[in-house]
Motif scaffolding. Structure first.
Motif, short mmCIF file in Angstrom:
data_model
loop_
_atom_site.label_atom_id
_atom_site.label_comp_id
_atom_site.label_asym_id
_atom_site.label_seq_id
_atom_site.Cartn_x
_atom_site.Cartn_y
_atom_site.Cartn_z
N ASP A 157 13.49 12.26 6.74
CA ASP A 157 12.62 12.38 7.89
C ASP A 157 11.26 12.96 7.50
OD1 ASP A 157 11.65 12.50 10.48
OD2 ASP A 157 12.80 14.28 11.04
N GLY A 158 10.20 12.23 7.79
CA GLY A 158 8.86 12.67 7.45
C GLY A 158 8.47 12.42 6.02
N GLY A 159 9.35 11.79 5.24
CA GLY A 159 9.05 11.54 3.84
C GLY A 159 7.98 10.49 3.66
N GLU A 160 7.07 10.73 2.74
CA GLU A 160 5.99 9.79 2.45
C GLU A 160 6.10 9.32 1.00
OE1 GLU A 160 2.08 11.09 3.50
OE2 GLU A 160 2.73 11.97 5.40
N ALA A 161 5.60 8.13 0.74
CA ALA A 161 5.63 7.57 -0.61
C ALA A 161 4.36 6.77 -0.85
CB ALA A 161 6.86 6.69 -0.80
N ARG A 162 3.78 6.95 -2.01
CA ARG A 162 2.66 6.12 -2.44
C ARG A 162 3.20 5.09 -3.42
NH1 ARG A 162 -2.88 7.34 -2.23
NH2 ARG A 162 -4.12 5.78 -3.34
N GLN A 163 2.96 3.82 -3.14
CA GLN A 163 3.46 2.73 -3.97
C GLN A 163 2.28 1.83 -4.31
OE1 GLN A 163 6.74 0.92 -1.83
NE2 GLN A 163 7.89 2.82 -1.75
N GLY A 164 1.83 1.89 -5.57
CA GLY A 164 0.57 1.26 -5.90
C GLY A 164 -0.52 1.96 -5.12
N ASP A 165 -1.35 1.20 -4.43
CA ASP A 165 -2.39 1.77 -3.58
C ASP A 165 -1.98 1.83 -2.12
OD1 ASP A 165 -4.12 2.15 -5.72
OD2 ASP A 165 -4.97 0.14 -5.54
N TRP A 166 -0.71 1.55 -1.82
CA TRP A 166 -0.22 1.56 -0.45
C TRP A 166 0.55 2.84 -0.18
CZ3 TRP A 166 -2.41 -2.62 1.59
CH2 TRP A 166 -2.64 -3.72 0.75
N ARG A 167 0.55 3.27 1.07
CA ARG A 167 1.29 4.48 1.45
C ARG A 167 2.22 4.17 2.62
NH1 ARG A 167 -2.66 9.46 2.27
NH2 ARG A 167 -0.65 10.42 2.77
N PHE A 168 3.42 4.75 2.54
CA PHE A 168 4.45 4.53 3.56
C PHE A 168 5.02 5.87 4.01
CE2 PHE A 168 4.35 0.77 0.87
CZ PHE A 168 4.32 -0.27 1.79
#
Length: 286
Positions: A157-168
């Protein structure tokens, strides 16, 4: 290079498994270009997910050409691995489910309601997966298309991830619902919402029939092809080709129908035979 790590649960109740024992694992690994570890770890999961997204595009060309979409594993392997072509969420994620099961992950099928920035209630039509590795559960989804994940994201819950130049980002709501969001120039953008209620192959077969044949389905009556990279997303809708970037910039242009086969080859890595190319051009002209 292959492994036969199929769980005891699957042997007891085949209807609840993903047919990993029927998978041509070596052919799949060659298709996505993965030559690394096959141990069921988070690192392997990330590597497989990223390689799959890079190698196998999202596409609905069979639907656009008026053909049924089969979601049994043998049909999926023939299309996405051997021919090779792309597919949409049921094909892509059922293939990944078989791979992960074969390697020893615990895999649960899930389903989501597409939001794409809207709070309008839509039917549950998107397939995705929860894969459990040694450090917890991960949301895996190689079949969402243009705004999809490059790698799995931790189910937190509330976790963020940067994948390449995209963020989720993943958020859990009070209704026991999870929402996957991507970061746009003006803030977080809802992609889809899902629960952790398990789905099985038989469930996806029913929804696949609706999605691939019903006249109100967004995949019936138009060409939809998508491919996501670390710094750009390419989308073909009908004859409009769009390239989107993480900073919000995008460029679009309309193609002549005759340019579609070359665009599919050069931008999306999809090669059709001569008959299918001709049929697609005729379809686009209409």
């Amino acid at each position: 290079m292959t492994t036969n790590a199929i769980s005891e649960r699957d042997a007891v109740d085949p209807a609840r498994c993903w047919n990993g024992a029927l998978l041509d694992l070596d052919a799949y690994l060659a298709r996505i270009g993965h030559a690394g570890s096959l141990a069921p770890t988070p690192e392997t999961l990330r590597a497989l997910h990223r390689a799959h997204v890079a190698a196998i595009p999202f596409e609905n060309l069979d639907i656009a050409l008026g053909r049924p979409v089969a979601v049994d594993l043998e049909s999926i392997q023939d299309k996405l691995v051997r021919r090779p072509r792309g597919g949409y969420c049921y094909e892509q994620n059922l293939l990944l489910a078989a791979v992960l099961e074969r390697l020893g992950y615990s895999v649960t099928g899930l389903a989501a309601r597409i939001r794409m920035g809207s709070d309008r209630l839509r039917p549950t039509t998107h397939a995705l997966l929860m894969a459990e590795a040694r450090d917890g559960a991960w949301l895996a989804d190689v079949g969402f298309g243009g705004e999809g994940l490059l790698e799995p994201i931790a189910l937190s819950d509330g976790g963020e991830a940067r994948q390449g130049d995209w963020r989720f980002r993943l958020d859990r709501t009070a209704a026991e619902e999870w929402v996957l969001r991507s970061l746009h120039a003006d803030g977080w953008f809802d992609l889809h919402a899902f629960t952790l209620a398990p789905w099985y192959s038989v469930d996806y077969a029913v929804v696949n029939h609706y999605t691939s044949t019903h006249p109100r389905s967004p995949f019936v009556g138009r060409i939809a092809v998508q491919r996501t990279g670390a710094d750009a997303r390419h989308t073909l809708t009908g004859t409009e080709l769009t390239t989107a970037h993480p900073d919000g910039r995008s460029e679009s242009r309309n193609l002549a129908a005759e340019a579609l086969p070359e665009t599919l080859r050069d931008v999306f890595g999809i090669s059709l035979d001569a008959d299918d190319e001709a049929a697609l051009v005729r379809r686009a002209r209409r």
